[in-house]
Structure formats: structure tokens, C-alpha cells
Design a protein around this motif. Structure first.
Motif, PDB file in Angstrom:
ATOM      1  N   GLU A   1       0.813  -1.225   0.000  1.00 29.74           N
ATOM      2  CA  GLU A   1       0.000   0.000   0.000  1.00 29.74           C
ATOM      3  C   GLU A   1       0.843   1.269   0.000  1.00 29.74           C
ATOM      4  O   GLU A   1       0.309   2.368  -0.208  1.00 29.74           O
ATOM      5  CB  GLU A   1      -0.937   0.012   1.205  1.00 29.74           C
ATOM      6  CG  GLU A   1      -0.240   0.057   2.561  1.00 29.74           C
ATOM      7  CD  GLU A   1       0.021  -1.330   3.106  1.00 29.74           C
ATOM      8  OE1 GLU A   1       0.328  -1.428   4.297  1.00 29.74           O
ATOM      9  OE2 GLU A   1      -0.086  -2.303   2.321  1.00 29.74           O
ATOM     10  N   GLU A   2       2.147   1.145   0.221  1.00 25.12           N
ATOM     11  CA  GLU A   2       3.008   2.332   0.219  1.00 25.12           C
ATOM     12  C   GLU A   2       3.503   2.691  -1.174  1.00 25.12           C
ATOM     13  O   GLU A   2       4.206   3.696  -1.343  1.00 25.12           O
ATOM     14  CB  GLU A   2       4.198   2.109   1.155  1.00 25.12           C
ATOM     15  CG  GLU A   2       3.788   1.937   2.608  1.00 25.12           C
ATOM     16  CD  GLU A   2       4.959   1.617   3.506  1.00 25.12           C
ATOM     17  OE1 GLU A   2       6.110   1.661   3.007  1.00 25.12           O
ATOM     18  OE2 GLU A   2       4.743   1.322   4.697  1.00 25.12           O
ATOM     19  N   TYR A   3       3.153   1.888  -2.178  1.00 23.49           N
ATOM     20  CA  TYR A   3       3.572   2.133  -3.556  1.00 23.49           C
ATOM     21  C   TYR A   3       2.332   2.257  -4.436  1.00 23.49           C
ATOM     22  O   TYR A   3       1.343   1.546  -4.239  1.00 23.49           O
ATOM     23  CB  TYR A   3       4.468   1.012  -4.059  1.00 23.49           C
ATOM     24  CG  TYR A   3       5.775   0.890  -3.286  1.00 23.49           C
ATOM     25  CD1 TYR A   3       6.931   1.521  -3.730  1.00 23.49           C
ATOM     26  CD2 TYR A   3       5.844   0.149  -2.110  1.00 23.49           C
ATOM     27  CE1 TYR A   3       8.119   1.417  -3.024  1.00 23.49           C
ATOM     28  CE2 TYR A   3       7.028   0.048  -1.393  1.00 23.49           C
ATOM     29  CZ  TYR A   3       8.164   0.679  -1.857  1.00 23.49           C
ATOM     30  OH  TYR A   3       9.340   0.577  -1.151  1.00 23.49           O
TER      31      TYR A   3
ATOM     32  N   GLN B   1       3.598   6.658  -1.331  1.00 18.03           N
ATOM     33  CA  GLN B   1       2.382   6.725  -0.515  1.00 18.03           C
ATOM     34  C   GLN B   1       2.662   6.719   0.985  1.00 18.03           C
ATOM     35  O   GLN B   1       1.728   6.814   1.778  1.00 18.03           O
ATOM     36  CB  GLN B   1       1.477   5.538  -0.874  1.00 18.03           C
ATOM     37  CG  GLN B   1       1.082   5.489  -2.340  1.00 18.03           C
ATOM     38  CD  GLN B   1       0.399   6.754  -2.801  1.00 18.03           C
ATOM     39  OE1 GLN B   1      -0.662   7.115  -2.290  1.00 18.03           O
ATOM     40  NE2 GLN B   1       0.999   7.444  -3.756  1.00 18.03           N
ATOM     41  N   LEU B   2       3.926   6.618   1.376  1.00 21.58           N
ATOM     42  CA  LEU B   2       4.256   6.645   2.798  1.00 21.58           C
ATOM     43  C   LEU B   2       4.280   8.092   3.278  1.00 21.58           C
ATOM     44  O   LEU B   2       4.998   8.926   2.719  1.00 21.58           O
ATOM     45  CB  LEU B   2       5.622   6.000   3.041  1.00 21.58           C
ATOM     46  CG  LEU B   2       6.077   5.942   4.501  1.00 21.58           C
ATOM     47  CD1 LEU B   2       5.266   4.884   5.244  1.00 21.58           C
ATOM     48  CD2 LEU B   2       7.568   5.613   4.594  1.00 21.58           C
TER      49      LEU B   2
ATOM     50  N   ARG C   1      12.774   8.417  -1.466  1.00 16.08           N
ATOM     51  CA  ARG C   1      11.337   8.234  -1.690  1.00 16.08           C
ATOM     52  C   ARG C   1      11.101   8.120  -3.192  1.00 16.08           C
ATOM     53  O   ARG C   1      11.352   9.068  -3.939  1.00 16.08           O
ATOM     54  CB  ARG C   1      10.584   9.419  -1.101  1.00 16.08           C
ATOM     55  CG  ARG C   1       9.087   9.242  -0.927  1.00 16.08           C
ATOM     56  CD  ARG C   1       8.576  10.334  -0.003  1.00 16.08           C
ATOM     57  NE  ARG C   1       7.164  10.235   0.239  1.00 16.08           N
ATOM     58  CZ  ARG C   1       6.256  11.053  -0.275  1.00 16.08           C
ATOM     59  NH1 ARG C   1       6.634  12.030  -1.084  1.00 16.08           N
ATOM     60  NH2 ARG C   1       4.982  10.912   0.007  1.00 16.08           N
TER      61      ARG C   1
ATOM     62  N   VAL D   1      11.661   4.091   0.443  1.00 14.90           N
ATOM     63  CA  VAL D   1      10.227   3.994   0.717  1.00 14.90           C
ATOM     64  C   VAL D   1       9.450   4.387  -0.533  1.00 14.90           C
ATOM     65  O   VAL D   1      10.001   4.941  -1.486  1.00 14.90           O
ATOM     66  CB  VAL D   1       9.826   4.898   1.904  1.00 14.90           C
ATOM     67  CG1 VAL D   1      10.567   4.491   3.164  1.00 14.90           C
ATOM     68  CG2 VAL D   1      10.101   6.370   1.581  1.00 14.90           C
TER      69      VAL D   1
ATOM     70  N   GLU E   1       5.884   9.568   8.947  1.00 10.39           N
ATOM     71  CA  GLU E   1       6.415   8.265   9.347  1.00 10.39           C
ATOM     72  C   GLU E   1       7.920   8.188   9.124  1.00 10.39           C
ATOM     73  O   GLU E   1       8.628   7.506   9.866  1.00 10.39           O
ATOM     74  CB  GLU E   1       5.696   7.153   8.578  1.00 10.39           C
ATOM     75  CG  GLU E   1       4.233   6.996   8.954  1.00 10.39           C
ATOM     76  CD  GLU E   1       3.663   5.687   8.445  1.00 10.39           C
ATOM     77  OE1 GLU E   1       4.437   4.752   8.194  1.00 10.39           O
ATOM     78  OE2 GLU E   1       2.426   5.611   8.298  1.00 10.39           O
TER      79      GLU E   1
END
Length: 433
Positions: free
Chosen positions: A289-291, A375-376, A398, A372, A380
Motif C-alpha cells: 500500500e506504500e507504492y 504513498q508513505l 522516496r 520507501v 512516518e
């Protein structure tokens, strides 16, 4: 006066219940024993019949089931058509039986050339089959799983000691570990009702490495000199000279500075600043979900691999990890092989907890590089600062496909945005330790 105590006699109903319970327990034990015997007998029968039943394919079982159902309908309804159908289906299975007979004695080899490629490069495979029997082999076919696909090669009749060769291309568009094999020979009918297989080789792995960018030495401000980084810790044994102090009992005589001692009239010893080599921790967050998509995740793996390869080339002590893998950093080839196994994770801990767990095992880390997805949240990334060792530095990369390359500061952390792998070398040169 004599006192007489009356004793109650158990009611017949209670005795009946006891008898029923006893009978019930006996029946249960008997049923359990019979069930165990039946299971054991069924297992023995299945093992005895396995050489025959294993030859029947799923389609063959469906045909036999249809034949049995048609026969039952023919008997119950007295329909001749179903009887003919049952006979036809059984006849098809009987005709298929001769096709599975015959013994094969092959020597099979599976080769991949090269064994390691970069995503998009060409890789070829070779399947060689040698007849080790004393007579010509019957025609058959060889099945070779290649990744998620299946390559099927028809084998002609091969003379004794002769070799049959097949070449095939391996798809290498995306990073992966592609397994070719095992090679399995198949004999059976054209309808696929019966199928006899023999395994002839072991699986062979092809490593499709991620695309990487070539970085300059000492990437991300890493020190690569003989002495290492100078710290603020004062010690009596090191290389970087700091000051002189008065001699104390127990000090080694080799640290005595004789000229200063002669000038001051008392023994003086050298003090040094403790030095160390950089110890780097390289993290990649792999939560899906972070990509944004799979392509962005692949860009993250490429950035992670590019940084890791340069760190290993620099000779810096490094630890490279994801939430599910700890990668080898002894050589660049070992590191790239392990990056082939990185997959998006459906559920992972938050970045701060992930970093805390890794840094607990590497308390001497001086530089932490985190890769990362777009979407992070930046909050965080900043939260990781709270779990860093003293004097350690955090650099975050990122990945955001299509975005302009830039470097921003979030708290005391530098965050480099990478929109394309080709931008990574220029961004790394701009990062200031």
C-alpha cells in the motif's frame, strides 16, 4: 434404646443409566477401533493401487465417473443410449492403456545461459535428452516448468546413446528468480485420459537482477579512508592524536611522550580520539500500500539495489534488510541475487517499528538509508529519527515515478525524491552528510 440407621438402596433407574453408559463407552471404543482398522486397510489398499491410480489423469477420472453414472442410468431407466455411452467411455480408457506402457531410460540435462541477467536481457535455455537404454526409445514428450509457464517438447524416437536437444527462451522482462525444472517425461494418450510421468532432473534457478544505476565511490557521504570516522570518544589506543595528559599508574609505556616528559619533568602520555569505520544500515519498506503500483515498487528495488551495490564496493560494513528478508552483503553478486526475491508484502509493521527492530540488532550504525514508496507519509519517515542511535544519520529515498528529482529536509532527515532510476547518481552526489 437401640438406634437403627436406614440405608437407601440405589434406584433401578440409576443402575440402568450406569449400564447404558457402559454400553455406550464399549460401543464407542469398538467403533473407534473399527474406524482405525478401516483407515489402515484403506491406506494399504490405496498404496497398493497407487501405481495404477496415479496414472489416471483428472480427465480420466471424470470419464470413468461419467461412465459409471451412465451405466447406473441405463440400468435404472432402461435406456440403451446411456449403456452405449458408458461402453464408449470405458472403451476410450481401455484404448489409452497401451500408450502408457514402455520403459524409458534417459539422461536429461537442463542448462540456462547465462545464469544471471539484468531484467530485459536475453537468457536462453537448453534441454538435452540422451537415451541411455540399449534400444531405441519410443516417442514421448518432455514437460519443463519455466517460472509460471510450462514448456512442452515432443521427443522423437532416440537411438541408443544418441542425444536430442531443444532450445528455449526464458522471459526476463521483470526481476525475479525463475525456476526451470524439474524435467518430466510424459507418456499417455492424445486425449489425456492416462498420464505416466517420470522426473529426470533437478530445478535450476535463473536470477533476473533488478536494473541498477552506477554510483560514484563513497556514495551518500560514506567515509572510505584508512582511519575511518573520528568520534568524540577519547581513548588511549587509536590513531588520531588528541592531547597529552599526566601519566597514571597502569598506563602503557609505549604511549609515553618522552620529549614532553623531559621538558616538563614528569611523565606525559598521549591521548587519542577514537576512530571507527562507517557501519551502514540499508532498509527497504515493502508494504504494497506504500507504492502506487508494481512499477513504482520495482523502481524502489532498483534504488535499493543500486545503493547496496555501491556500499559493498566501497567496503563499508553494511546491513541490508526488508521486513521479510535479510540480504547478504559479502559480495555484490550475493546482494543482487537476494534482491531478486524481494516481493511486495501485504501486511508489514510501520516503518518506525521496522527500523527499531533492525537497529536494535545493529546498535553501532552510523548511517541509515531508507527506501520507501510515494504513498508513505513524511511523518512516518520523521518518526524513524526517534529510534536512531546517538550520532547516527538518516537519509530517505522516496520513489515517485515521473516526479522531478529533489532533496528536501524533514526534521533532521534528508528526503531525496527519485522519479527515474537515471536520476539517482545526480541526487546521491547532491546529498550532504
Amino acid at each position: 434404646m437401640t438406634r437403627v440407621e436406614a440405608r437407601s438402596t440405589p434406584a433401578p433407574v440409576s443402575q440402568g443409566r450406569i449400564a447404558l453408559r457402559t454400553i455406550g463407552r464399549s460401543t464407542a471404543r469398538t467403533a473407534r477401533a473399527l474406524g482405525e482398522r478401516a483407515t489402515g486397510a484403506g491406506s494399504r489398499v490405496a498404496a497398493f493401487a497407487a501405481p495404477v491410480t496415479s496414472v489416471i489423469s483428472p480427465i480420466g477420472w471424470l470419464v470413468l465417473a461419467a461412465a459409471l453414472g451412465s451405466a447406473i442410468l441405463a440400468l435404472v431407466l432402461d435406456w440403451v443410449e446411456f449403456a452405449f455411452l458408458a461402453a464408449t467411455l470405458v472403451g476410450a480408457v481401455l484404448i489409452a492403456i497401451p500408450f502408457v506402457f514402455g520403459r524409458m531410460k534417459y539422461r536429461v540435462g537442463v542448462e540456462l545461459q547465462p545464469r544471471r541477467v539484468v531484467a530485459g536481457e536475453r537468457a536462453l535455455g537448453r534441454l538435452s535428452v540422451v537415451n541411455d537404454g540399449g534400444s531405441s526409445s519410443l516417442p514421448s514428450r518432455m514437460e519443463l516448468p519455466v517460472g509460471d509457464g510450462l514448456a512442452v517438447f515432443p521427443l522423437p524416437s532416440i537411438e541408443p546413446s544418441a542425444e536430442h536437444e531443444e532450445l528455449f527462451a526464458v522471459p526476463t522482462e521483470r526481476r525475479a528468480v525463475i525456476v526451470a525444472g524439474p524435467a518430466i517425461s510424459v507418456r499417455g494418450d492424445e486425449l489425456g485420459l492416462l498420464r505416466r510421468t517420470v522426473r529426470w532432473s533437478e530445478p535450476v534457478e535463473l536470477f533476473v537482477h533488478p536494473r541498477t544505476a552506477r554510483l560514484k565511490p563513497s556514495a551518500a557521504g560514506l567515509v572510505r579512508d584508512l582511519e575511518g570516522e573520528v568520534t568524540r570518544t577519547i581513548t588511549d589506543h587509536d590513531i588520531s592524536f588528541h592531547a597529552l595528559r599526566a601519566y597514571e599508574p597502569g598506563d602503557p609505556l609505549r604511549n609515553v611522550h618522552w620529549r614532553s616528559s623531559a621538558r616538563t619533568g614528569q611523565l606525559m602520555v598521549r591521548q587519542y580520539e577514537e576512530t571507527r569505520r562507517s557501519e551502514l544500515v540499508l532498509l527497504q519498506a515493502t508494504a504494497a500500500e506504500e507504492y502506487v503500483d508494481e512499477d513504482e515498487f520495482e523502481l524502489g528495488v532498483s534504488v535499493f539495489a543500486s545503493l547496496g551495490v555501491q556500499v559493498v564496493r566501497d567496503g563499508t560494513t553494511a546491513t541490508a534488510v526488508t521486513e521479510e528478508h535479510r540480504l547478504r552483503t559479502a559480495t555484490t553478486m550475493a546482494l543482487l541475487d537476494d534482491t531478486c526475491r524481494i516481493e511486495p508484502a501485504k501486511s508489514t509493521p510501520v516503518l518506525r517499528e521496522f527500523a527499531r527492530d533492525v537497529l536494535r540488532r545493529t546498535p553501532g550504525a552510523s548511517v541509515v538509508l531508507a527506501v520507501v514508496g510515494s504513498q508513505l507519509p513524511l511523518a512516518e519517515i520523521r518518526a524513524v529519527e526517534t529510534v536512531l542511535p546517538a550520532e547516527a544519520q538518516l537519509l530517505a529515498f522516496r520513489v515517485d515515478r515521473g516526479a522531478d528529482a529533489r532533496i528536501a529536509r524533514v526534521g533532521s532527515t534528508q528526503v531525496a525524491t527519485i522519479g527515474d532510476l537515471g536520476e539517482l547518481p545526480a541526487v546521491v552526489r547532491r546529498v550532504k552528510p
